[in-house]
Scaffold this motif. Structure first.
Motif, PDB file in Angstrom:
ATOM      1  N   ALA A 258     -58.621   2.846  75.540  1.00  0.00           N
ATOM      2  CA  ALA A 258     -59.503   1.834  76.121  1.00  0.00           C
ATOM      3  C   ALA A 258     -58.778   0.518  76.322  1.00  0.00           C
ATOM      4  O   ALA A 258     -58.958  -0.174  77.339  1.00  0.00           O
ATOM      5  N   ARG A 259     -57.935   0.151  75.376  1.00  0.00           N
ATOM      6  CA  ARG A 259     -57.182  -1.102  75.500  1.00  0.00           C
ATOM      7  C   ARG A 259     -56.186  -1.033  76.647  1.00  0.00           C
ATOM      8  O   ARG A 259     -55.991  -2.005  77.382  1.00  0.00           O
ATOM      9  N   ALA A 260     -55.543   0.124  76.786  1.00  0.00           N
ATOM     10  CA  ALA A 260     -54.605   0.271  77.891  1.00  0.00           C
ATOM     11  C   ALA A 260     -55.330   0.189  79.230  1.00  0.00           C
ATOM     12  O   ALA A 260     -54.888  -0.500  80.155  1.00  0.00           O
ATOM     13  N   ARG A 261     -56.462   0.869  79.348  1.00  0.00           N
ATOM     14  CA  ARG A 261     -57.224   0.841  80.595  1.00  0.00           C
ATOM     15  C   ARG A 261     -57.656  -0.586  80.927  1.00  0.00           C
ATOM     16  O   ARG A 261     -57.596  -1.020  82.082  1.00  0.00           O
ATOM     17  N   ALA A 262     -58.105  -1.312  79.910  1.00  0.00           N
ATOM     18  CA  ALA A 262     -58.564  -2.679  80.143  1.00  0.00           C
ATOM     19  C   ALA A 262     -57.418  -3.576  80.606  1.00  0.00           C
ATOM     20  O   ALA A 262     -57.594  -4.433  81.482  1.00  0.00           O
TER      21      ALA A 262
END
Length: 236
Positions: A98-102
């Motif tokens: 999720a952090r990478a996508r954000a």
């Protein structure tokens, strides 16, 4: 801010039924609905393929392949807008995906987002975590790739970068990840450490129990045993 992209995670594997469950569990815990997991299996005989399939992974059978040959096969089959590499003895930190996508959603120019890798060693009957550099990772530079840890499994990248710089060069049987990152840097790929964003601070974790080895076919040779690797955490 653009829509969050879909993600493909690629795992090369051979006979890792004892380690694979932790990697699969860490991926399932990401709670990412648009996640594709591709497992490229080099000919396992210990049930690894079934473990991966039961967890919902797409299993590609590729007997006799090396790690980088397997990764290239996975990259060719990937359909996500972002790609990450998760070894069978690695685990993602909570919310890593999720952090990478954000991070990518906030900056459409980024081609690589790189996290930290903490290491776990099995000693005195328990896993012990070692994170010698608790601060932010150094910038992705030729020096950091050549002389530091490549942390390729702590990276997420866009498929457009692969199209631009090419696949892993299997002429480098144990260092193709470093060589690929060097090509990406020389091509001017916009990159950012996870830790430059407040929402991207968790490390990845990779672990290997003492004495366990990977077996891979290397070009021009029979199966070659590689040295045991500490387990490390994947980006988060």
């Amino acid at each position: 801010m653009t829509a969050r992209p879909t993600v493909t995670i690629i795992t090369p594997v051979l006979n890792r039924a004892g380690m694979m469950p932790a990697a699969l569990e860490s991926l399932a815990a990401q709670a990412c609905p648009s996640l594709e997991h591709i497992v490229v299996d080099g000919g396992s005989t210990d049930g690894t393929q079934q473990l991966a399939a039961d967890a919902g992974a797409q299993v590609i059978e590729a007997p006799g392949t090396s790690i980088y040959e397997a990764l290239n096969i996975g990259l060719g089959a990937a359909s996500g807008d972002l790609v990450g590499l998760l070894n069978s003895d690695d685990v993602y930190a909570p919310a890593a995906v999720a952090r990478a996508r954000a991070a990518f959603a906030q900056d459409g120019a980024l081609e690589i987002v790189r996290g930290r890798a903490a290491t776990e060693l099995f000693a005195d009957g328990r896993w012990q975590t070692s994170d010698p550099t608790p601060g932010p990772d150094p910038a992705l530079t030729l020096d950091s790739v050549l002389f530091g840890a490549s942390n390729i499994n702590a990276c997420f990248f866009r498929p457009s970068l692969i199209a631009r710089v090419g696949l892993f060069d299997t002429n480098y049987p144990i260092s193709a990840d470093r060589e690929w990152l060097m090509r990406a840097i020389l091509a001017g790929a916009p990159a950012e450490p996870f830790t430059t964003r407040s929402m991207c601070t968790a490390p990845i974790l990779a672990r290997s129990p003492s004495g366990e080895t990977n077996q891979l076919r290397q070009p021009g040779s029979s199966n070659t045993r590689l040295s045991p690797r500490p387990r490390s955490h994947a980006p988060g």
